[in-house]
Design an enzyme around this catalytic site. Structure first.
Site, PDB file in Angstrom:
ATOM      1  N   GLY A   8      36.874  37.172  47.412  1.00 15.00           N
ATOM      2  CA  GLY A   8      36.816  36.429  48.679  1.00 15.00           C
ATOM      3  C   GLY A   8      37.997  36.772  49.576  1.00 15.00           C
ATOM      4  N   LEU A  10      38.414  38.384  52.274  1.00 17.61           N
ATOM      5  CA  LEU A  10      38.318  38.408  53.744  1.00 17.61           C
ATOM      6  C   LEU A  10      38.292  37.003  54.346  1.00 17.61           C
ATOM      7  CD1 LEU A  10      35.759  41.311  54.309  1.00 17.61           C
ATOM      8  CD2 LEU A  10      38.256  41.397  54.166  1.00 17.61           C
ATOM      9  N   GLN A  12      39.678  32.839  54.902  1.00 13.61           N
ATOM     10  CA  GLN A  12      40.850  32.269  55.585  1.00 13.61           C
ATOM     11  C   GLN A  12      42.115  32.441  54.740  1.00 13.61           C
ATOM     12  OE1 GLN A  12      41.044  28.041  56.089  1.00 13.61           O
ATOM     13  NE2 GLN A  12      42.332  28.180  57.900  1.00 13.61           N
ATOM     14  N   ASP A  34      35.304  41.481  48.453  1.00 15.99           N
ATOM     15  CA  ASP A  34      34.560  40.419  49.142  1.00 15.99           C
ATOM     16  C   ASP A  34      33.090  40.836  49.140  1.00 15.99           C
ATOM     17  OD1 ASP A  34      35.633  38.011  51.246  1.00 15.99           O
ATOM     18  OD2 ASP A  34      33.537  38.621  51.500  1.00 15.99           O
ATOM     19  N   ILE A  35      32.204  39.896  49.374  1.00 19.25           N
ATOM     20  CA  ILE A  35      30.773  40.228  49.453  1.00 19.25           C
ATOM     21  C   ILE A  35      30.488  41.003  50.741  1.00 19.25           C
ATOM     22  CG2 ILE A  35      30.008  38.104  50.616  1.00 19.25           C
ATOM     23  CD1 ILE A  35      27.613  38.094  48.633  1.00 19.25           C
ATOM     24  N   ARG A  36      31.386  40.833  51.741  1.00 15.68           N
ATOM     25  CA  ARG A  36      31.251  41.565  53.010  1.00 15.68           C
ATOM     26  C   ARG A  36      32.155  42.780  52.975  1.00 15.68           C
ATOM     27  NH1 ARG A  36      33.842  38.171  57.101  1.00 15.68           N
ATOM     28  NH2 ARG A  36      34.679  36.775  55.535  1.00 15.68           N
ATOM     29  N   TYR A 141      30.906  19.797  46.746  1.00 15.88           N
ATOM     30  CA  TYR A 141      32.163  20.562  46.715  1.00 15.88           C
ATOM     31  C   TYR A 141      33.156  19.916  45.735  1.00 15.88           C
ATOM     32  CZ  TYR A 141      36.360  22.815  48.774  1.00 15.88           C
ATOM     33  OH  TYR A 141      37.503  23.521  49.001  1.00 15.88           O
ATOM     34  N   LYS A 145      34.816  21.281  42.317  1.00 18.09           N
ATOM     35  CA  LYS A 145      36.266  21.433  42.159  1.00 18.09           C
ATOM     36  C   LYS A 145      36.764  20.726  40.895  1.00 18.09           C
ATOM     37  CE  LYS A 145      37.327  24.114  45.579  1.00 18.09           C
ATOM     38  NZ  LYS A 145      37.514  25.535  45.253  1.00 18.09           N
TER      39      LYS A 145
HETATM   40  P1  NAD Z   1      36.532  31.144  53.361  1.00 22.89           P
HETATM   41  O1  NAD Z   1      35.182  30.559  53.504  1.00 22.89           O
HETATM   42  O2  NAD Z   1      37.357  31.380  54.569  1.00 22.89           O
HETATM   43  O3  NAD Z   1      36.422  32.514  52.571  1.00 22.89           O
HETATM   44  C1  NAD Z   1      35.583  32.717  51.468  1.00 22.89           C
HETATM   45  C2  NAD Z   1      35.323  34.197  51.321  1.00 22.89           C
HETATM   46  O4  NAD Z   1      34.448  34.360  50.195  1.00 22.89           O
HETATM   47  C3  NAD Z   1      34.623  34.804  52.535  1.00 22.89           C
HETATM   48  O5  NAD Z   1      35.329  35.964  52.971  1.00 22.89           O
HETATM   49  C4  NAD Z   1      33.234  35.160  52.018  1.00 22.89           C
HETATM   50  O6  NAD Z   1      32.717  36.355  52.595  1.00 22.89           O
HETATM   51  C5  NAD Z   1      33.493  35.335  50.531  1.00 22.89           C
HETATM   52  N1  NAD Z   1      32.282  35.121  49.731  1.00 22.89           N
HETATM   53  C6  NAD Z   1      31.289  34.238  49.922  1.00 22.89           C
HETATM   54  N2  NAD Z   1      30.353  34.390  48.979  1.00 22.89           N
HETATM   55  C7  NAD Z   1      30.763  35.380  48.157  1.00 22.89           C
HETATM   56  C8  NAD Z   1      30.248  35.992  46.990  1.00 22.89           C
HETATM   57  N3  NAD Z   1      29.061  35.624  46.466  1.00 22.89           N
HETATM   58  N4  NAD Z   1      30.964  36.979  46.408  1.00 22.89           N
HETATM   59  C9  NAD Z   1      32.135  37.395  46.931  1.00 22.89           C
HETATM   60  N5  NAD Z   1      32.686  36.869  48.044  1.00 22.89           N
HETATM   61  C10 NAD Z   1      32.007  35.854  48.634  1.00 22.89           C
HETATM   62  O7  NAD Z   1      37.337  30.234  52.280  1.00 22.89           O
HETATM   63  P2  NAD Z   1      38.897  29.993  52.177  1.00 22.89           P
HETATM   64  O8  NAD Z   1      39.259  28.930  53.130  1.00 22.89           O
HETATM   65  O9  NAD Z   1      39.638  31.260  52.180  1.00 22.89           O
HETATM   66  O10 NAD Z   1      38.948  29.310  50.716  1.00 22.89           O
HETATM   67  C11 NAD Z   1      39.192  30.038  49.536  1.00 22.89           C
HETATM   68  C12 NAD Z   1      39.303  29.055  48.387  1.00 22.89           C
HETATM   69  O11 NAD Z   1      40.301  28.072  48.678  1.00 22.89           O
HETATM   70  C13 NAD Z   1      38.021  28.266  48.078  1.00 22.89           C
HETATM   71  O12 NAD Z   1      37.935  28.049  46.690  1.00 22.89           O
HETATM   72  C14 NAD Z   1      38.262  26.954  48.784  1.00 22.89           C
HETATM   73  O13 NAD Z   1      37.522  25.913  48.190  1.00 22.89           O
HETATM   74  C15 NAD Z   1      39.742  26.778  48.563  1.00 22.89           C
HETATM   75  N6  NAD Z   1      40.349  25.851  49.527  1.00 22.89           N
HETATM   76  C16 NAD Z   1      40.416  26.169  50.852  1.00 22.89           C
HETATM   77  C17 NAD Z   1      40.982  25.261  51.745  1.00 22.89           C
HETATM   78  C18 NAD Z   1      41.097  25.566  53.227  1.00 22.89           C
HETATM   79  O14 NAD Z   1      41.472  24.687  54.007  1.00 22.89           O
HETATM   80  N7  NAD Z   1      40.799  26.782  53.659  1.00 22.89           N
HETATM   81  C19 NAD Z   1      41.459  24.031  51.277  1.00 22.89           C
HETATM   82  C20 NAD Z   1      41.355  23.740  49.930  1.00 22.89           C
HETATM   83  C21 NAD Z   1      40.815  24.664  49.055  1.00 22.89           C
END
Ligand code: NAD
Length: 317
Positions: A8, A10, A12, A34-36, A141, A145
């Site tokens: 993942g 790519l 945030q 990443d998947i993308r 979600y 978790k």
């Molecule tokens: P995001 O949605 O910005 O990024 C997720 C990435 O995963 C994307 O680039 C997407 O293309 C990729 N993805 C989706 N499906 C996929 C698959 N099947 N195989 C491979 N890649 C795949 O998420 P984020 O904000 O970067 O969060 C990452 C982790 O941190 C998650 O577990 C999220 O629950 C956790 N988290 C995030 C936040 C936040 O505020 N951003 C807060 C708490 C926890």
């Protein structure tokens, strides 16, 4: 951490984490997946592989090929999106995690995956939420978790996999747009403040939640992964936070920079009910006690930095 696989990458968190890991450990030692495809070059120079985390065999092959000693598993469906597609969320969030843990077990790597304040629920104490407390979330979600935290504990206790995790609050960054979480407003508000001097907020005034600026989140991941494992008692997952804030606090902080900024409210019932089920303010003292983490940015210093960076980005375009 010497050779690190990021799933993942790519997203945030992944986009900023991958850049920082490459800066610290060397471009060739961080394998972004990443998947993308990374068509926009988001994570810069260094190995990149397209990987769907549902494909455990390919994950194993990539990890083996690059001889990784650390897996940072970020691919997931976030809270608001997961609530719209609960079955997909279950399959991806749990299936991807089990695949990644299995690769970590087979190749004996260190392992990190983030949990979230979403792992708490309406019966959790809302203020100064302790590290160990009631966790009965009412969202898909949150269910994912909590199960993920337990699964990581299980892999540590049963197989000796060095699993580590953080319960992140809402994360705020200027680099990559957020991916469908309940706290996304806290990023969007800065973009809209610069573009329109106004923002329509989907959460009610007075909705307190924990938040953190991305540089602190990245530092927390690296610091936890580098921490002495013998000192870690609560491995999966540590409460971390920087601020407990409601939408109006963002508006006030923004008015210090844009005095005419105007905020209106148009409540989205799905995201409001998710936010209402989460804590107002979590206690992160155990992270300080066990591995010495404290966030650097508060709301005002983060707001100043966000505007400076976003203005720079807009000028570049
Ligand atoms: P995001 O949605 O910005 O990024 C997720 C990435 O995963 C994307 O680039 C997407 O293309 C990729 N993805 C989706 N499906 C996929 C698959 N099947 N195989 C491979 N890649 C795949 O998420 P984020 O904000 O970067 O969060 C990452 C982790 O941190 C998650 O577990 C999220 O629950 C956790 N988290 C995030 C936040 C936040 O505020 N951003 C807060 C708490 C926890």
């Amino acid at each position: 951490m010497k050779r690190i696989l990021v799933t993942g990458a790519l997203g945030q968190i992944g986009s900023e984490l991958t850049s920082e890991l490459r800066y610290r450990y060397g471009n060739d030692y961080v394998i972004a997946t990443d998947i993308r495809n990374d068509s926009e070059g988001t994570v810069g120079d260094g190995p990149f592989e397209v990987l769907d985390v549902m494909d455990g065999e390919r994950m194993f092959e990539i990890a083996k090929q690059y001889e990784v000693d650390t897996i940072i598993h970020l691919a997931a469906l976030l809270s608001a999106t997961a609530e719209n597609k609960p079955l997909l969320a279950w399959n991806l969030n749990m299936g991807g995690l089990v695949n990644a843990l299995e690769v970590a077990r087979e190749l004996n790597t260190q392992f990190f995956t983030p949990s979230s304040i979403g792992a708490f629920g309406p019966t959790t104490p809302k203020d100064e939420t302790p590290q160990v407390t009631i966790q009965r979330p009412t969202t898909m979600y949150g269910v994912n978790k909590v199960a993920g935290e337990l699964l990581c504990d299980y892999y540590y206790q049963r197989f000796g996999v060095d699993t580590r995790g953080l319960r992140f609050p809402g994360l705020i960054s200027y680099v990559t747009p957020p991916g469908g979480g309940t706290t996304d407003y806290a990023v969007d508000i800065y973009y809209k403040a610069l573009a329109n001097q106004s923002y329509r907020c989907y959460l009610r005034e007075g909705t307190y939640m924990d938040m953190m600026y991305m540089p602190d989140a990245i530092e927390a991941i690296i610091q936890l992964m580098e921490a002495d494992g013998d000192k870690l008692i609560h491995r999966n997952a540590y409460n971390v936070t920087a601020m407990s804030v409601a939408p109006e606090h963002f508006a006030n902080a923004i008015r210090e920079h844009i005095p005419q900024f105007n905020m209106t409210y148009d409540v989205d019932p799905v995201r409001q009910s998710i936010a209402d089920s989460w804590p107002n303010a979590i206690d992160s003292s155990i992270a300080w006690e066990e591995w010495g983490f404290r966030a650097k940015y508060d709301l005002n210093s983060m707001t100043g930095d966000m505007f400076q960076k976003l203005r720079g980005k807009l000028i570049q375009k």
